[in-house]
Design a protein around this motif. Structure first.
Motif, PDB file in Angstrom:
ATOM      1  N   ASN A  27       0.875  -1.180   0.000  1.00 16.39           N
ATOM      2  CA  ASN A  27       0.000   0.000   0.000  1.00 16.39           C
ATOM      3  C   ASN A  27       0.906   1.222   0.000  1.00 16.39           C
ATOM      4  O   ASN A  27       1.913   1.236   0.700  1.00 16.39           O
ATOM      5  CB  ASN A  27      -0.888   0.008   1.244  1.00 16.39           C
ATOM      6  CG  ASN A  27      -1.846  -1.160   1.220  1.00 16.39           C
ATOM      7  OD1 ASN A  27      -1.688  -2.107   1.985  1.00 16.39           O
ATOM      8  ND2 ASN A  27      -2.786  -1.124   0.322  1.00 16.39           N
ATOM      9  N   HIS A  28       0.516   2.224  -0.780  1.00 15.02           N
ATOM     10  CA  HIS A  28       1.461   3.320  -0.944  1.00 15.02           C
ATOM     11  C   HIS A  28       0.786   4.683  -0.948  1.00 15.02           C
ATOM     12  O   HIS A  28      -0.430   4.808  -1.130  1.00 15.02           O
ATOM     13  CB  HIS A  28       2.229   3.153  -2.269  1.00 15.02           C
ATOM     14  CG  HIS A  28       1.403   3.498  -3.474  1.00 15.02           C
ATOM     15  ND1 HIS A  28       0.379   2.700  -3.921  1.00 15.02           N
ATOM     16  CD2 HIS A  28       1.421   4.579  -4.304  1.00 15.02           C
ATOM     17  CE1 HIS A  28      -0.179   3.261  -4.983  1.00 15.02           C
ATOM     18  NE2 HIS A  28       0.428   4.407  -5.234  1.00 15.02           N
ATOM     19  N   GLY A  29       1.633   5.697  -0.777  1.00 15.50           N
ATOM     20  CA  GLY A  29       1.212   7.074  -0.987  1.00 15.50           C
ATOM     21  C   GLY A  29       2.220   7.692  -1.933  1.00 15.50           C
ATOM     22  O   GLY A  29       3.430   7.508  -1.767  1.00 15.50           O
ATOM     23  N   GLN A 103      -3.900   9.393   0.827  1.00 21.44           N
ATOM     24  CA  GLN A 103      -4.204   8.616  -0.382  1.00 21.44           C
ATOM     25  C   GLN A 103      -5.113   7.422  -0.082  1.00 21.44           C
ATOM     26  O   GLN A 103      -5.955   7.056  -0.894  1.00 21.44           O
ATOM     27  CB  GLN A 103      -2.897   8.121  -1.030  1.00 21.44           C
ATOM     28  CG  GLN A 103      -3.144   7.330  -2.310  1.00 21.44           C
ATOM     29  CD  GLN A 103      -1.971   7.395  -3.259  1.00 21.44           C
ATOM     30  OE1 GLN A 103      -1.124   8.284  -3.170  1.00 21.44           O
ATOM     31  NE2 GLN A 103      -1.916   6.456  -4.192  1.00 21.44           N
ATOM     32  N   LEU A 104      -4.955   6.801   1.098  1.00 19.62           N
ATOM     33  CA  LEU A 104      -5.610   5.511   1.334  1.00 19.62           C
ATOM     34  C   LEU A 104      -6.896   5.603   2.145  1.00 19.62           C
ATOM     35  O   LEU A 104      -7.720   4.699   2.080  1.00 19.62           O
ATOM     36  CB  LEU A 104      -4.642   4.553   2.046  1.00 19.62           C
ATOM     37  CG  LEU A 104      -3.359   4.217   1.290  1.00 19.62           C
ATOM     38  CD1 LEU A 104      -2.436   3.380   2.160  1.00 19.62           C
ATOM     39  CD2 LEU A 104      -3.667   3.477  -0.013  1.00 19.62           C
ATOM     40  N   SER A 105      -7.056   6.674   2.925  1.00 14.63           N
ATOM     41  CA  SER A 105      -8.194   6.713   3.848  1.00 14.63           C
ATOM     42  C   SER A 105      -9.347   7.550   3.307  1.00 14.63           C
ATOM     43  O   SER A 105      -9.135   8.583   2.665  1.00 14.63           O
ATOM     44  CB  SER A 105      -7.722   7.292   5.181  1.00 14.63           C
ATOM     45  OG  SER A 105      -8.823   7.523   6.014  1.00 14.63           O
ATOM     46  N   LEU A 106     -10.566   7.110   3.632  1.00 11.52           N
ATOM     47  CA  LEU A 106     -11.745   7.885   3.253  1.00 11.52           C
ATOM     48  C   LEU A 106     -11.978   9.021   4.243  1.00 11.52           C
ATOM     49  O   LEU A 106     -12.712   9.957   3.962  1.00 11.52           O
ATOM     50  CB  LEU A 106     -12.981   6.972   3.233  1.00 11.52           C
ATOM     51  CG  LEU A 106     -13.049   5.982   2.069  1.00 11.52           C
ATOM     52  CD1 LEU A 106     -14.200   5.014   2.271  1.00 11.52           C
ATOM     53  CD2 LEU A 106     -13.183   6.702   0.730  1.00 11.52           C
ATOM     54  N   ASP A 107     -11.373   8.894   5.433  1.00 13.85           N
ATOM     55  CA  ASP A 107     -11.545   9.915   6.459  1.00 13.85           C
ATOM     56  C   ASP A 107     -10.160  10.324   6.991  1.00 13.85           C
ATOM     57  O   ASP A 107      -9.814  10.040   8.144  1.00 13.85           O
ATOM     58  CB  ASP A 107     -12.424   9.337   7.586  1.00 13.85           C
ATOM     59  CG  ASP A 107     -12.862  10.401   8.553  1.00 13.85           C
ATOM     60  OD1 ASP A 107     -12.472  11.574   8.382  1.00 13.85           O
ATOM     61  OD2 ASP A 107     -13.585  10.059   9.508  1.00 13.85           O
ATOM     62  N   LYS A 111      -7.982  10.024  10.908  1.00 16.92           N
ATOM     63  CA  LYS A 111      -6.832   9.106  11.030  1.00 16.92           C
ATOM     64  C   LYS A 111      -5.560   9.888  11.397  1.00 16.92           C
ATOM     65  O   LYS A 111      -4.775   9.449  12.236  1.00 16.92           O
ATOM     66  CB  LYS A 111      -6.583   8.378   9.700  1.00 16.92           C
ATOM     67  CG  LYS A 111      -7.644   7.358   9.335  1.00 16.92           C
ATOM     68  CD  LYS A 111      -7.154   5.982   9.754  1.00 16.92           C
ATOM     69  CE  LYS A 111      -8.082   4.835   9.399  1.00 16.92           C
ATOM     70  NZ  LYS A 111      -9.480   5.065   9.314  1.00 16.92           N
ATOM     71  N   LEU A 112      -5.372  11.055  10.769  1.00 16.60           N
ATOM     72  CA  LEU A 112      -4.155  11.837  11.034  1.00 16.60           C
ATOM     73  C   LEU A 112      -4.101  12.314  12.485  1.00 16.60           C
ATOM     74  O   LEU A 112      -3.034  12.379  13.090  1.00 16.60           O
ATOM     75  CB  LEU A 112      -4.083  13.042  10.083  1.00 16.60           C
ATOM     76  CG  LEU A 112      -3.671  12.697   8.659  1.00 16.60           C
ATOM     77  CD1 LEU A 112      -3.917  13.867   7.714  1.00 16.60           C
ATOM     78  CD2 LEU A 112      -2.198  12.288   8.616  1.00 16.60           C
ATOM     79  N   ALA A 113      -5.295  12.612  13.036  1.00 21.76           N
ATOM     80  CA  ALA A 113      -5.354  13.070  14.425  1.00 21.76           C
ATOM     81  C   ALA A 113      -4.913  11.972  15.393  1.00 21.76           C
ATOM     82  O   ALA A 113      -4.526  12.252  16.528  1.00 21.76           O
ATOM     83  CB  ALA A 113      -6.769  13.537  14.740  1.00 21.76           C
TER      84      ALA A 113
END
Ligand SMILES: Cc1cc2nc3c(=O)[nH]c(=O)nc-3n(C[C@H](O)[C@H](O)[C@H](O)COP(=O)(O)OP(=O)(O)OC[C@H]3O[C@@H](n4cnc5c(N)ncnc54)[C@H](O)[C@@H]3O)c2cc1C
Length: 170
Positions: A27-29, A103-107, A111-113
């Motif tokens: 899985n990548h960004g 790139q991978l998350s819908l939210d 997730k970043l928080a």
């Protein structure tokens, strides 16, 4: 080609050591500004043994549009070559996880928080610096194209991660 790397969820990467081939999907960004791919992985394993012996890689990302009524198989794909290195710098790991999550998350904001510096320090991240790319473009059906364009619009809406010149659709 850059859009394909921004839109897909994983790349398949070939490595070679002592004339023995190996490959992994990751899985990548994709960081368009730096023309590099970020990934994360376990701290040990066969791919890292290969990477240490020879960091030159060849990779592929695919948009799979499936079979048409006429029995053609439609895809758009990108091949790239480059060098794979592990990241030790914490600020680059923070950047890498942001590129990956966006790139991978819908939210992505949620997730970043949740990202913690202590956890990042312990996590293995890698970067593939792309040196060369080739692409082959298929002509998918309109509905599938719209789906893909929605993913692309979402991933380029993140401030600073997309190129302002690249807002056009597939
Ligand atoms: C869509 C997708 C996304 C993935 N994303 C990631 C990611 O982001 N990060 C990540 O680290 N890994 C990811 N993986 C798994 C990755 O492709 C490797 O399988 C995994 O990382 C183990 O690699 P390794 O070289 O360390 O193998 P090791 O754990 O060292 O295993 C070595 C042995 O097991 C076999 N083996 C390992 N993995 C597989 C497999 N998947 N199928 C069959 N045999 C296998 C090898 O051929 C080898 O013989 C993903 C896989 C897929 C399909």
């Amino acid at each position: 080609m850059r859009k394909v790397l921004r839109t897909t969820q994983y790349v398949t990467v070939a490595l070679c050591k002592d004339n023995e081939p190996y490959l992994v999907s990751l899985n990548h960004g994709y960081d368009e500004a730096k023309n590099c791919i970020y990934f994360h992985c376990a701290p040990e394993g066969k791919k890292l043994v290969y990477q240490k012996a020879n960091n030159r890689v060849w990779g592929q990302a695919v948009l799979d549009f499936g079979v048409t009524d006429e029995c053609d198989y439609i895809y758009t794909s990108v091949h790239f070559s480059g060098k794979m290195n592990l990241i030790s710098d914490l600020s680059e790991k923070q950047h890498a996880i942001e590129v990956l999550i966006r790139q991978l998350s819908l939210d992505p904001e949620k997730k970043l928080a949740q990202v913690k510096a202590e956890k990042l320090e312990k996590t293995t991240f890698g970067r593939i610096d792309i040196e060369h790319m080739t692409g082959k473009k298929g002509a998918p059906k309109k509905e599938r194209l719209e789906e893909i364009n929605n993913v692309f619009r979402r991933s380029t809406s993140a401030k600073g991660l997309g190129s302002s010149k690249e807002k056009d659709d597939y």
